[in-house]
Motif scaffolding. Sequence first.
Motif, PDB file in Angstrom:
ATOM      1  N   THR A  79      29.066  54.328  23.365  1.00 11.43           N
ATOM      2  CA  THR A  79      29.222  53.707  24.677  1.00 11.43           C
ATOM      3  C   THR A  79      28.120  54.173  25.620  1.00 11.43           C
ATOM      4  O   THR A  79      27.517  53.376  26.355  1.00 11.43           O
ATOM      5  N   VAL A  91      30.283  47.068  28.533  1.00 11.58           N
ATOM      6  CA  VAL A  91      30.754  47.614  27.270  1.00 11.58           C
ATOM      7  C   VAL A  91      32.102  48.301  27.444  1.00 11.58           C
ATOM      8  O   VAL A  91      32.357  48.953  28.459  1.00 11.58           O
ATOM      9  N   ALA A  93      35.272  50.332  24.808  1.00  9.90           N
ATOM     10  CA  ALA A  93      35.501  50.908  23.485  1.00  9.90           C
ATOM     11  C   ALA A  93      36.983  51.149  23.275  1.00  9.90           C
ATOM     12  O   ALA A  93      37.732  51.444  24.209  1.00  9.90           O
TER      13      ALA A  93
END
Length: 300
Positions: A79, A91, A93
């Motif tokens: 990340t 982004v 995760a």
Amino acid sequence: MTEAGAGRPVLVGLEQAGEPGAVVVRYAAQHAALHGRPLRLLHIERAERGGLPGSAAEARQRTQARVDQAMATVLAPMTELVQAEFPQVQVAAEAVTGHAAETLVERSAEASWLIVGHRGTGGFARLPLGSVSWQAATHAHCPVIVIRPRTGGTQGHRVVVGVDVPDIPQEALDLAYAEAHLRGVGLLIVHGSFHFSQVPTGPGMAVPDFEVLDQSLRKTLEAEIAKRREQYPDLPVGLHLERIRPATALAEASEYAGLLVVGSHARSGLRRLMLGSVSAEALHTAACPVAVVPPSGKKA
């Protein structure tokens, strides 16, 4: 291109951090930036089961510990990589428990693309009936890109698409055109054809007129090119016909490509995992990333 962060994400199946995982994540981040999509990193841990009475809770604790560790050691560094090198890409995760291939296929229904690594480039380890990457590419609801390591040859940037006749994979052809246009590179349409039935083996058997056959193939594929010329008037498009095994033709063309596009036939069950299919062989032999495109309306 859509505004960055809009629409369904580019989903990445990630097993490990370090350089192998970074290869996959960097490619996925570049792809997400190119398409103006958010990026989601997904790590999957298999749940541990307790074999003795009273051990189920301990098994869940051990599984959760592995999930937490994956968040810290696998997903957090990747990340940070995306945030540092691709600040325009949104982004997120997530680490979950489950069966790797089944989870990736399930999550692909909500993704625009699924990107996984081939074994040895950050991807998941092989399963008895095939690698996770191949199972995901076979059954996913969205296009899948499998990252292949370069194995030599000129590292070109054109897009190559493999086509069959008469069963032309329209979805794969359309996607290849769109990718070449978006990347600002040329497109090469490749058709390989060879079968032992074409080789005479007995007295009185005549050799087929390959010139006539090739003219018919070229005419059919040139018609496909003409259908798309208005939409992509400035896109350089080449056509390569060769009487060799289709998988061999694609492997050779991939040496000069940035992306190889193949279609996934609408088959079911074990037939879809048959070794020797063109798509399966391409995943193991291509010198560039391979995009596997499902047919429209495909149900995994």
